[in-house]
Design an enzyme around this catalytic site. Structure first.
Site, short mmCIF file in Angstrom:
data_model
loop_
_atom_site.label_atom_id
_atom_site.label_comp_id
_atom_site.label_asym_id
_atom_site.label_seq_id
_atom_site.Cartn_x
_atom_site.Cartn_y
_atom_site.Cartn_z
N ASP A 62 0.80 -1.23 0.00
CA ASP A 62 0.00 0.00 0.00
C ASP A 62 0.84 1.28 0.00
O ASP A 62 0.36 2.35 -0.35
CB ASP A 62 -0.96 0.02 1.21
CG ASP A 62 -0.23 -0.24 2.54
OD1 ASP A 62 1.00 -0.37 2.53
OD2 ASP A 62 -0.90 -0.31 3.59
N HIS A 63 2.09 1.19 0.41
CA HIS A 63 2.92 2.41 0.51
C HIS A 63 3.63 2.74 -0.80
O HIS A 63 3.54 3.84 -1.31
CB HIS A 63 3.99 2.23 1.60
CG HIS A 63 3.48 2.42 3.00
ND1 HIS A 63 2.52 1.61 3.57
CD2 HIS A 63 3.81 3.32 3.96
CE1 HIS A 63 2.28 2.02 4.81
NE2 HIS A 63 3.06 3.05 5.07
N ASP A 117 3.90 -1.21 11.30
CA ASP A 117 3.47 0.13 10.94
C ASP A 117 2.89 0.75 12.21
O ASP A 117 2.11 0.11 12.91
CB ASP A 117 2.42 0.10 9.84
CG ASP A 117 2.16 1.49 9.31
OD1 ASP A 117 2.69 1.83 8.24
OD2 ASP A 117 1.45 2.26 9.99
N ARG A 377 -0.35 12.80 10.16
CA ARG A 377 0.96 13.38 10.46
C ARG A 377 1.22 14.59 9.58
O ARG A 377 0.91 14.56 8.39
CB ARG A 377 2.07 12.34 10.15
CG ARG A 377 2.05 11.25 11.16
CD ARG A 377 3.23 10.32 11.05
NE ARG A 377 3.15 9.47 12.21
CZ ARG A 377 3.51 8.19 12.24
NH1 ARG A 377 4.03 7.62 11.17
NH2 ARG A 377 3.38 7.49 13.34
N SER A 529 6.83 7.18 12.94
CA SER A 529 6.73 5.89 12.26
C SER A 529 7.46 4.76 12.99
O SER A 529 8.35 4.99 13.81
CB SER A 529 7.33 6.08 10.88
OG SER A 529 7.96 4.93 10.42
N ARG A 531 9.27 2.70 11.33
CA ARG A 531 10.28 2.22 10.38
C ARG A 531 11.59 1.90 11.10
O ARG A 531 12.21 2.76 11.71
CB ARG A 531 10.48 3.23 9.24
CG ARG A 531 11.04 4.56 9.63
CD ARG A 531 10.99 5.56 8.47
NE ARG A 531 9.61 5.97 8.22
CZ ARG A 531 9.25 7.17 7.79
NH1 ARG A 531 10.15 8.09 7.51
NH2 ARG A 531 7.98 7.47 7.59
C1 MIC Z 1 4.15 6.40 8.24
O1 MIC Z 1 2.98 6.77 8.33
O2 MIC Z 1 5.11 7.11 8.60
C2 MIC Z 1 4.43 5.01 7.72
C3 MIC Z 1 5.09 5.15 6.43
O3 MIC Z 1 3.24 4.31 7.52
C4 MIC Z 1 5.29 4.32 8.76
C5 MIC Z 1 5.91 3.07 8.33
C6 MIC Z 1 7.06 3.25 7.42
O4 MIC Z 1 7.88 4.13 7.61
O5 MIC Z 1 7.14 2.43 6.51
C7 MIC Z 1 4.62 4.06 10.10
O6 MIC Z 1 3.74 4.77 10.46
O7 MIC Z 1 5.05 3.17 10.84
FE1 SF4 Z 2 0.00 4.91 5.04
FE2 SF4 Z 2 1.30 5.57 7.28
FE3 SF4 Z 2 -0.10 7.38 5.89
FE4 SF4 Z 2 -1.37 5.49 7.18
S1 SF4 Z 2 -0.11 7.09 8.10
S2 SF4 Z 2 -1.82 6.19 5.11
S3 SF4 Z 2 -0.01 3.76 6.94
S4 SF4 Z 2 1.72 6.30 5.20
#
Ligand code: MIC
Ligand code: SF4
Length: 635
Positions: A62-63, A117, A377, A529, A531
């Site tokens: 999905d990313h 995630d 975010r 995140s 990550r």
């Molecule tokens: C995000 O919203 O920052 C992400 C991308 O979904 C991350 C995960 C990632 O960095 O792959 C998260 O929220 O954990």
């Molecule tokens: Fe995707 Fe993270 Fe954004 Fe949710 S917050 S839509 S999981 S990138």
């Protein structure tokens, strides 16, 4: 007993539910997404377990769906084949955002879920205890190992009253962020209770649990009640329902009350989700872009509301608008409702069911743009445009701005809010999930690089301060996402070149020039995140210590998992003493940590006491040079 403790008790492998102590939990379900999943599965592979041991594991794509080069598609194929081999359900690109899809089709009240995630707590909307974690912790759970957390305080969020028209679930979580801040939730689980809970549908509850992550909370959870049952019934999953609520005389470690009827439309200003103001106080600010979607606000009701409001109207000519439905289910129903037409006809742009602009995968706004997003975010630069001003708000506020071209209070713009009924039966198309057949070869493209090996902790170390940063450093600062960097998630040597790129362009060279590096941070270091690349890449560049005033939970766990020693100042003002390029000796560090001795370093001849609280397991992991080494040693 409160409902959090009921679920934790049912899953307790070791520990005693005493606040501040470590508990190990059995994990029923896992989820991964593609940006963290490739690394998680490489790690799972290294554990030599023939098949996942969970009740259910799902791998979502999905990313990374922009596919501007071969890398994303290579990762997708790798994920598809590895899922097939190890007994994991695969959800290909286009099926939707992991959290939304998991809620619809897989989440089960009373079960535990961990996901690679940070927004995995979305599952709390359906009565799950769901945690965000690093990919390696998810890999361990798939291998049948428990998940370790520090038992948090459980805070009751007592919802009273009922939301007024044009005020929605997003305003509830923004209000909680206003009250508690982005670090207020550390070491806490927020459990929702009170009469107001009954007024919220499951997708509305999930908007709240999703963005509970921004509080820094361990997780957030709603009861599983008649409303949960009704949602599952509409998903043709009534059999998955069980009632889980707090006992009448349940006790908590704290309580907050929010009167829903007193809430007004709220908005988080740049660049923090807790920078919350009333929409009416920002009225009139011109808006360049509006984006509706992300795992926070992309449900059927969010999309239909948008479509209803846009009916026979045109969006403002200075305001670009995008929508991304959260799942194929939502998208299909939006199309079959006939209301999709309103969105297209109003001039909005339609994106696929994926994270998209939320993670800077396209739709970067113009220079200095004001962009209103229904996301969770708004960290600086995350949109892809460094000086963009990202505001977070409800779909109601977003669509009002799309029409007027400026920040507008929807309660003053429209009449009565259209009543949106959930469809009696959601559209179900489960053939698009690929069930594992365990019979295939794993396909690895050239961008998928093997995991590096890390050395165990030496007896003593000398290390150099290679970076000093301030409060609330997010993982987006440490290792940014976006269309250019995300495709490198399965290639550690390449992605590590971008570490702290937007904060200090010389960081990588400096880190490489010394044997052992130290990063000095302030409060809430590593928020955001899950990550693990934000720990893995620094470790790859030789970072051995991060010294801060405080850490965010998931990042702290990730640092330990990759053998970086996280330490905090005993006296926060000692932060001022330490400077870039300071050389610090950590004599006998292994012995000190193993035996819980006082750790006092010399900073320019002044003694500075550093704190740490590691469980025996964490000490062993750190000494082994990381969790993977530790698992291999244990075998
Ligand atoms: C995000 O919203 O920052 C992400 C991308 O979904 C991350 C995960 C990632 O960095 O792959 C998260 O929220 O954990
Ligand atoms: Fe995707 Fe993270 Fe954004 Fe949710 S917050 S839509 S999981 S990138």
């Amino acid at each position: 007993m409160n409902l959090t403790k009921k679920i934790i008790k049912n899953h307790l492998v070791s520990g005693s539910m005493e606040v501040g102590t470590e508990v190990a939990l059995k994990i029923d379900q896992t989820l991964t997404q593609d940006a963290t999943g490739t690394m998680a599965y490489l790690q799972f592979e290294a554990m030599n377990v023939p098949k996942v041991k969970t009740e259910l594991s799902v791998s979502y794509v999905d990313h990374n769906t922009l596919q501007s080069g071969f890398e994303n598609a290579d990762d997708h194929k790798f994920l598809q084949t590895i899922a097939n081999k190890y007994g994991i359900v695969f959800s290909p690109a286009g099926n939707g955002i992991c959290h939304q899809v998991h809620l619809e089709r897989f989440g089960i009240p009373g079960k535990t879920l961990i996901g690679s995630d940070s927004h995995t707590p979305t599952g709390g909307g359906i009565g799950m205890i769901a945690f965000g974690a690093g990919g390696l912790d998810v890999a361990c759970a798939m291998a049948g190992q428990p998940f370790y957390i520090t038992m948090p305080k459980i805070i009751k969020v007592n919802l009273v009253g009922k939301l007024r028209d044009w005020i929605s679930a997003k305003d509830i979580i923004l209000e909680l962020l206003r009250l508690e801040s982005v670090k207020g939730g550390r070491g806490k689980i927020y459990e929702f209770a009170g009469e107001g809970v009954k007024t919220l549908s499951v997708p509305e509850r999930a908007t709240i649990t999703n963005m509970g992550t921004e509080l820094g909370a361990t997780t957030t959870v709603f009861p599983s009640d008649e409303i949960t049952k009704d949602f599952l019934k509409r998903q043709n999953r009534e059999k998955d329902w069980t009632e889980i609520t707090a006992d009448k005389d349940a006790t908590y470690d704290g309580e907050i009350t929010i009167d829903l009827s007193a809430l007004e439309p709220l908005i988080a200003m740049p660049h923090m989700p807790d920078n919350v103001k009333k929409v009416k106080d920002l009225k009139g600010i011109p808006v360049d872009q509006v984006c509706i979607g992300s795992c926070t606000n992309s449900s059927y009701a969010d999309m239909i509301l948008t479509a209803e409001v846009l009916k026979d109207k045109k969006i403002n000519k200075n305001t670009g608008m995008t929508i991304s439905p959260g799942s194929r289910q939502v998208f299909s129903m939006l199309v079959s409702s006939g209301k999709f037409f309103n969105i297209i006809n109003a001039g909005a742009r339609v994106l696929e069911c994926a994270c998209g602009p939320c993670i800077g995968m396209g739709q970067a706004p113009k220079t200095k743009a004001v962009t209103l997003r229904t996301f969770n975010r708004n960290f600086e630069g995350r949109s892809g445009t460094k000086d963009a001003q990202v505001y977070l708000c409800s779909p109601e506020v977003a669509v009002a701005a799309a029409l007027t071209g400026e920040i507008t209070d929807p309660t003053s713009l429209f009449g009565a809010k259209p009543k949106i009924e959930l469809p009696e039966h959601f559209y179900i198309n489960d053939e698009l999930f690929q069930k594992p057949t365990n019979d295939c070869e794993i396909v690895r493209g050239p961008n998928i690089k093997p995991l590096p090996k890390f050395e165990p902790m030496p007896e003593s170390m000398e290390a150099d301060v290679v970076l000093k940063v301030g409060d609330n450093i997010s993982t987006d600062h440490i290792l940014p996402a976006g269309a250019k960097i995300l495709p490198l998630r399965s290639n550690l040597p390449a992605i590590s070149e971008y570490t702290f790129g937007a904060v200090d362009k010389d960081f990588v060279a400096r880190a490489k020039s010394v044997k052992n590096g130290i990063i000095v941070g302030a409060e809430n270091y590593g928020q955001g995140s899950s990550r693990e690349h934000a720990a893995l890449a620094p470790r790859y560049l030789g970072i051995k210590f991060v010294i801060t005033k405080s850490f965010a939970r998931i990042h702290l766990a990730n640092l330990i998992n990759f053998g970086i020693i996280p330490l905090t100042f005993d006296n926060p003002s000692d932060y001022e003493l330490i400077k870039l390029a300071d050389k610090i000796e950590f004599k006998d560090i292994k012995n000190i940590i193993t035996h819980n001795k006082d750790l006092i370093i010399k900073v320019n001849d002044k003694p500075v006491k550093l704190n740490y609280t590691f469980t025996d397991r964490q000490k062993e992991i750190l000494c082994a040079g990381g969790l993977l080494n530790w698992i291999k040693e244990a075998k």
